[in-house]
Design a protein around this motif. Structure first.
Motif, PDB file in Angstrom:
ATOM      1  N   GLU A 198       0.823  -1.214   0.000  1.00  0.00           N
ATOM      2  CA  GLU A 198       0.000   0.000   0.000  1.00  0.00           C
ATOM      3  C   GLU A 198       0.854   1.261   0.000  1.00  0.00           C
ATOM      4  O   GLU A 198       0.524   2.258  -0.646  1.00  0.00           O
ATOM      5  N   PRO A 254       1.977   3.681  -4.924  1.00  0.00           N
ATOM      6  CA  PRO A 254       1.830   5.004  -5.562  1.00  0.00           C
ATOM      7  C   PRO A 254       3.087   5.516  -6.257  1.00  0.00           C
ATOM      8  O   PRO A 254       2.999   6.435  -7.081  1.00  0.00           O
ATOM      9  N   TYR A 255       4.258   4.934  -5.955  1.00  0.00           N
ATOM     10  CA  TYR A 255       5.510   5.473  -6.478  1.00  0.00           C
ATOM     11  C   TYR A 255       6.093   4.662  -7.627  1.00  0.00           C
ATOM     12  O   TYR A 255       7.116   5.049  -8.194  1.00  0.00           O
ATOM     13  N   HIS A 286      -3.868   2.751  -8.667  1.00  0.00           N
ATOM     14  CA  HIS A 286      -2.755   3.678  -8.869  1.00  0.00           C
ATOM     15  C   HIS A 286      -2.244   3.677 -10.316  1.00  0.00           C
ATOM     16  O   HIS A 286      -1.167   4.236 -10.589  1.00  0.00           O
ATOM     17  N   GLU A 329      10.409   6.891  -2.508  1.00  0.00           N
ATOM     18  CA  GLU A 329      10.069   8.223  -3.009  1.00  0.00           C
ATOM     19  C   GLU A 329      11.300   8.923  -3.571  1.00  0.00           C
ATOM     20  O   GLU A 329      11.242   9.569  -4.631  1.00  0.00           O
TER      21      GLU A 329
END
Length: 246
Positions: A25, A29-30, A58, A238
């Motif tokens: 999770e 997103p990255y 995503h 990130e």
């Protein structure tokens, strides 16, 4: 090298039942591509389904991450399997993920073998051909490690009309011949921020890595992998993404 063309991929869906591995999770997103375990080294139908749903949320491309049938060893033990049987084992796993994807109106975009199978196919052309044979049934690309001599692999893949995606690793050390340092060797898995980010920058900006024994090795990659079970690299996801985008 066009830096923006290098994607970021991660091995995911490697939990099993009540046992949890990784932080899908947080990471999803990255990344651009998710390599979803297909049940033979990790995962189960429910975990696979939930990982597919997370990828859809995503807008992440889905890849099959099949392995030797080695749930107890997490797919990190080499196994002697005849080529035809190996192809069938891979078709079975990829087919399972394909069916789950189709049930959610999405698709499998590529295949990346896992663990010992990945390493073995890079050393043994007979194993590589068995993998390519299986992938050819689905008309999608095969992801493999970028090497100093990709031509031998390209010739086999061309025979089966299978496109190849060349991969490098953010969090694994390399040997001077361009292969990965074995996990049994000290320092084979990168743990420190400077080492991981420095290697990503070398690959993305200069098309090379510095091996564990001090050699500069050319490496042209379409995608860079971070391992879902390496907490140190996941914490840097990130920053890794920022390097690839800048």
């Amino acid at each position: 090298m066009n830096k923006s063309s290098i994607t970021l991929n991660c091995d995911m869906g490697e939990s099993f039942g009540q046992w949890k591995m990784g932080n899908d999770e947080q990471v999803m997103p990255y990344i651009d591509m998710t390599n979803i375990a297909c049940g033979f080294h990790a995962s189960d139908p429910h975990i696979m389904s939930k990982t597919i749903e997370l990828a859809i949320l995503h807008n992440v491309k889905i890849g099959a991450h099949p392995s030797y049938p080695d749930l107890q060893g997490f797919g990190r033990r080499s196994m002697h399997i005849e080529p035809m049987e190996l192809s069938e084992i891979l078709i079975y796993q990829i087919g399972a993920l394909k069916a789950l994807c189709e049930s959610k109106n999405t698709e499998v975009n590529y295949v990346k073998p896992h663990g010992a199978l990945y390493n073995d196919m890079m050393k043994n052309h007979q194993i590589f051909e068995a993998v390519v044979d299986a992938v050819s049934c689905f008309a999608i690309p095969l992801m493999m490690m970028a090497t100093m001599d990709n031509q031998r692999f390209l010739d086999i893949a061309d025979k089966y009309e299978v496109p190849l995606l060349f991969e490098a690793f953010a969090d694994r050390a390399y040997l001077g011949n361009g292969s990965l340092a074995p996990r049994s060797q000290s320092g084979a898995v990168l743990k420190h921020e400077d080492d991981i980010l420095g290697q990503v920058q070398q690959i993305s900006q200069y098309g090379k890595i510095t091996s564990i024994d001090g050699f500069v090795v050319p490496i042209e990659a379409d995608t860079i992998c971070v391992h879902g079970d390496n907490e140190d690299s996941i914490l840097l996801i990130e920053k890794i993404k920022q390097i690839l985008e800048n």
